[in-house]
Scaffold this active site. Structure first.
Site, PDB file in Angstrom:
ATOM      1  CB  CYS A 337      -0.968  -0.017   1.183  1.00  0.00           C
ATOM      2  SG  CYS A 337      -0.183  -0.071   2.814  1.00  0.00           S
ATOM      3  CG  HIS A 391      -4.716  -0.106   3.786  1.00  0.00           C
ATOM      4  ND1 HIS A 391      -3.837  -0.687   2.884  1.00  0.00           N
ATOM      5  CD2 HIS A 391      -5.824   0.223   3.058  1.00  0.00           C
ATOM      6  CE1 HIS A 391      -4.397  -0.704   1.686  1.00  0.00           C
ATOM      7  NE2 HIS A 391      -5.593  -0.156   1.758  1.00  0.00           N
ATOM      8  CD  GLU A 403      -7.976  -0.663  -1.177  1.00  0.00           C
ATOM      9  OE1 GLU A 403      -7.588  -0.269  -0.057  1.00  0.00           O
ATOM     10  OE2 GLU A 403      -8.979  -1.401  -1.328  1.00  0.00           O
TER      11      GLU A 403
END
Length: 429
Positions: A337, A391, A403
């Site tokens: 990420c 995240h 993402e």
């Protein structure tokens, strides 16, 4: 026909729909040929209906219990993945510290080598001085030089030269002493820097080992959850087929009876029964688009979009593109990420830290109500504690994000998730 259609929509089960459809079709055929008594659908008895109701209640209870178990298992998997992401974040931070310490250690080692070279040169000068003294037969040639002068003028000249020579010899001795001290200090600094780099390297390795273990555990839990979900789905499907088969039989019988009564009334009155139809309206939620950001934002988003469909790689992603992952994803080339967000903004000339918690810490914060296209959005296990961030994604506006979600998935555009949202940050601010 309304009853059968409602049942089919509620269950979404094709085999059950086929069973009910066959039964109702048979009933309709009997309307056209009422004389064929043998084809009349059998209406289940009260006992059969009671048994069917019990089966339905039991199936509903089982589904409820299994749904609760699945929700708990999914929460455990999500928590394990979050812990794994935090551990990987810690490793990446330690790795950056270790790399900086190694640069300092290399500089200290080079300084120590230069000091050692200077010490060697100074010692060579002292050795040369000793060698000349031995050849001359004395370490102090001053008296001999003065006594062998031919006259006062030559004596004064030699005295001046000898004074300069003595000063140079003294400088040589001082240089040796200073060079020895510098060499010792440089060597000590190099050893300290190397030890610090080695310690950080070990800390990074320990953090990586923890992260690998957590990620492996999360994947094992995810696999077990997938197997459990498959088993539950099979059980649920079987229960639905059984229940719908029984309900279909009763529905067919009731519809047949109603159609027979309608046919009898039509024959008696010579009139057709009125029909009615209903239509369902649609409702569409419309989201207002946010204002666009600077050209740097669009460049970053375009760079990230070019990698839609690229596989997630745990620890992967460099300033130039996808890279090899770590540990459980060693050999897999892709992005994680924070690797994706750092890469995207690097293409726009904006430098941000490598890991997600460092990105959140370093960049200007943005509240939920002020989010705009291009902002980074972060999730944490504890929304009051930034150290639990696990995240990060790029906010696209209109309730969409871009993402690299997790292992086993690919870079994607999806809907914004507000559960666990801790805040946003603006790289271009």
């Amino acid at each position: 026909m309304r009853t059968r259609t409602t049942t089919e929509r509620a269950t979404g089960n094709r085999p059950a729909r086929r069973v009910a459809g066959v039964l109702v079709a048979a009933a309709l055929c009997l309307v056209a040929a009422p004389s064929v008594a043998s084809a009349t659908p059998t209406n289940p008895s009260d006992a059969q209906l009671g048994a069917a109701q019990q089966q339905k209640d039991a199936a509903a209870q089982q589904v409820g219990a299994l749904s609760a178990q699945l929700a708990t298992a999914q929460a455990e998997v999500d928590a394990a993945r979050a812990r794994s992401a935090i551990a990987l974040d810690t490793f990446q931070g330690k790795q950056a510290e270790q790399e900086a310490a190694q640069v300092a250690a290399d500089a200290a080692t080079a300084a120590a080598r230069r000091a050692e070279a200077e010490l060697t040169t100074a010692r060579a000068n002292v050795a040369d001085f000793a060698r000349q003294s031995y050849v001359q037969g004395s370490t102090n040639p001053t008296l001999e030089a003065l006594t062998t002068a031919d006259g006062p003028a030559q004596m004064l000249e030699r005295a001046a030269l000898l004074e300069a020579a003595s000063a140079h010899q003294g400088d040589v001795v001082v240089q040796v002493t200073a060079a020895e001290q510098q060499a010792r200090a440089a060597d000590a600094a190099a050893q300290t820097a190397l030890a610090e780099a080695a310690t950080l390297a070990q800390e990074a390795a320990d953090a990586l080992a923890v992260a690998e273990q957590l990620e492996a555990s999360a994947r094992a839990q995810a696999g077990a959850l997938a197997s459990q979900q498959a088993a539950v789905q099979a059980q649920l499907q079987q229960a639905q087929e059984t229940l719908l088969g029984l309900q279909g039989a009763r529905t067919a019988a009731e519809q047949y009876a109603a159609q027979q009564a309608a046919a009898a009334r039509a024959a008696a009155t010579r009139a057709t029964a009125p029909t009615s139809s209903t239509s369902a309206g649609t409702h569409q939620l419309v989201s207002n688009a946010g204002a666009g950001d600077s050209s740097a934002v669009e460049t970053a988003i375009s760079a990230a979009r070019r990698h839609l469909g690229t596989i997630y790689s745990w620890g992967g992603g460099s300033l130039s593109g996808p890279s090899m992952g770590w540990g459980v994803d060693a050999g897999i080339v892709g992005f994680d990420c924070s690797g994706l967000t750092r890469y995207a903004y690097a293409q726009a000339g904006v430098s941000i830290p490598r890991n997600s918690s460092a990105q959140y810490k370093a960049l200007p914060k943005v509240s939920r109500s002020d989010l705009q296209r291009g902002d980074l959005v972060f999730w944490a296990t504890n929304t009051s504690n930034p150290s639990t961030i696990h995240h990060v994604a790029i906010y696209l506006g209109d309730g969409q994000i871009l993402e690299a979600p997790q292992s086993g998935s690919v870079i994607r555009v999806t809907s914004m998730r507000w559960s666990g949202f801790i805040g946003g940050a603006r790289p271009t601010a």
